[in-house]
Scaffold this motif. Structure first.
Motif, short mmCIF file in Angstrom:
data_model
loop_
_atom_site.label_atom_id
_atom_site.label_comp_id
_atom_site.label_asym_id
_atom_site.label_seq_id
_atom_site.Cartn_x
_atom_site.Cartn_y
_atom_site.Cartn_z
N THR A 1 0.12 -13.40 7.74
CA THR A 1 -0.58 -12.14 7.58
C THR A 1 0.02 -11.30 6.45
O THR A 1 1.06 -11.63 5.90
N ASP A 2 -0.66 -10.20 6.16
CA ASP A 2 -0.12 -9.23 5.19
C ASP A 2 1.27 -8.77 5.61
O ASP A 2 2.14 -8.56 4.77
N GLY A 3 1.46 -8.58 6.91
CA GLY A 3 2.77 -8.16 7.41
C GLY A 3 3.83 -9.20 7.13
O GLY A 3 4.96 -8.87 6.74
N ASP A 4 3.48 -10.48 7.32
CA ASP A 4 4.42 -11.56 7.01
C ASP A 4 4.77 -11.56 5.53
O ASP A 4 5.93 -11.77 5.14
N LEU A 5 3.76 -11.33 4.69
CA LEU A 5 3.98 -11.30 3.25
C LEU A 5 4.93 -10.18 2.85
O LEU A 5 5.84 -10.37 2.02
N ARG A 6 4.75 -9.00 3.46
CA ARG A 6 5.64 -7.88 3.15
C ARG A 6 7.09 -8.20 3.53
O ARG A 6 8.03 -7.85 2.81
N ARG A 7 7.25 -8.88 4.65
CA ARG A 7 8.61 -9.26 5.06
C ARG A 7 9.22 -10.28 4.12
O ARG A 7 10.43 -10.25 3.84
N VAL A 8 8.40 -11.17 3.59
CA VAL A 8 8.89 -12.16 2.61
C VAL A 8 9.32 -11.46 1.32
O VAL A 8 10.40 -11.73 0.77
N LEU A 9 8.49 -10.54 0.86
CA LEU A 9 8.80 -9.84 -0.39
C LEU A 9 10.04 -8.96 -0.24
O LEU A 9 10.80 -8.78 -1.20
N ALA A 10 10.25 -8.42 0.96
CA ALA A 10 11.44 -7.59 1.19
C ALA A 10 12.72 -8.40 1.07
O ALA A 10 13.79 -7.86 0.77
N GLN A 11 12.61 -9.71 1.28
CA GLN A 11 13.78 -10.59 1.16
C GLN A 11 13.97 -11.13 -0.26
O GLN A 11 14.88 -11.92 -0.51
N GLU A 12 13.12 -10.66 -1.16
CA GLU A 12 13.18 -11.06 -2.57
C GLU A 12 13.11 -12.58 -2.72
O GLU A 12 13.80 -13.19 -3.53
N ILE A 13 12.23 -13.18 -1.93
CA ILE A 13 12.02 -14.63 -2.00
C ILE A 13 11.00 -14.93 -3.10
O ILE A 13 10.02 -14.19 -3.27
#
Length: 325
Positions: A250-262
């Motif tokens: 989901t969009d929420g999962d994507l935000r969490r991925v981006l927060a980890q600078e992956i």
């Protein structure tokens, strides 16, 4: 004439207090007479015919409408018109529910012999247990009040409230006894918000076919993002090589991925999928899907068949557009 706001407030609160007392007193009137009235109405193979004059007539009309919409067929007949032809609307299969606070309403007393001649049960709802109407009734429900909320003691206020509340008590008791369901209720209310909430199914509003975002777990995060952007549902279903659902991204999962600078262009999606996600069924009510989404605080729902094969998807915007929310 100018009346101070404090005085107006006191007057209004006094009315509420008086009517609350009147309704509270009804609790002890749900007795063997009330149950006898319920028995007559449950055994009725025709319709419940509600009659009443003046303010009692207005309350009677509402009670008839409530009964009819909750599984007990009913309609209102004006007793004055009944004397001029409308008695023909009452058959030997019916039950008559007569409302009169005094129990002496002349228009009702005039047609009592005709009701008796038909041999139909007569349920009286009045404020005078020893009135003519009460004495002639097969069952009498006492809706008497200590006083009207009107300071003059003239305008029907507490008495009409008591009759209305007792009518609701009858309707809901019968509803439960008949096993009346939410879907039955919806069939009586096909229009408006009630109909949409109670009749609409997920299959009526879900996205299907190519409109459903779907990727295999082996793709990169960036590829999943492209699919999500193209379909615009704020998520994508994630499947294995056998097209079986393994989860959702989901969009929420994507935000969490981006927060980890992956690096989304090099990382496989499989490491970041929300597995064991909640799913719905095409035949479930849209209102049920809404409850599921609210309970688990999710904004989108994958729809599967009995074999857990992907059939479609919905999100909160779809429920909003359908008027379910």
């Amino acid at each position: 004439m100018t009346v101070e706001h404090d005085k107006l407030k006191q007057l209004a609160l006094a009315v509420l207090d008086t009517e609350i007392e009147a309704v509270t007193a009804l609790r002890e009137r749900v007795n063997e007479h009330f149950l006898k009235a319920c028995d007559f109405m449950l055994a009725c193979s025709g319709r419940i015919v509600v009659i009443g004059m003046g303010k009692s007539g207005h309350i009677g009309g509402k009670i008839a409408a409530t009964l009819a919409s909750t599984g007990t067929p009913a309609f209102f007949v004006h007793p004055g018109e009944a004397s001029h032809g409308d008695m023909g609307m009452i058959t030997s299969k019916d039950v008559v529910l007569a409302l009169s606070n005094s129990g002496e309403t002349s228009e009702i007393l005039t047609i009592l012999p005709l009701i008796k001649r038909l041999g139909v049960p007569l349920i009286a709802m009045s404020g005078k247990p020893h009135s003519t109407l009460a004495k002639c009734a097969s069952a009498h429900i006492d809706v008497s009040v200590e006083r009207e909320a009107c300071p003059l003691g003239l305008a029907p206020t507490s008495s009409t409230t008591a009759a209305l509340v007792m009518g609701d008590a009858l309707a809901v008791a019968l509803l439960e006894a008949r096993g009346f369901t939410a879907e039955d209720f919806a069939m009586s209310h096909p229009g408006g918000l009630l109909g949409r909430r109670l009749l609409l199914r997920v299959s009526d509003i879900m996205h299907t076919g190519n409109d459903v975002p779907q990727v295999e777990e082996s793709v990169l995060i960036s590829e999943a993002l492209i699919e999500m952007s193209a379909k615009g549902l704020g998520m994508t279903a994630v499947t294995n090589h056998q097209a079986e659902i393994i989860g959702i991204f989901t969009d929420g999962d994507l935000r969490r991925v981006l927060a980890q600078e992956i690096n989304i262009h090099t990382q496989p999606l499989s490491n970041y999928v929300s597995r064991n996600c909640k799913t719905g069924h095409p035949d479930m009510l849209a209102a049920e899907a809404l409850e599921l989404m609210q309970r688990f605080k999710i904004n989108a729902l994958l729809i599967t068949d009995d074999k857990q094969q992907l059939q479609g998807a919905i999100n909160m915007h779809d429920l909003l557009r359908a008027g379910v929310v």
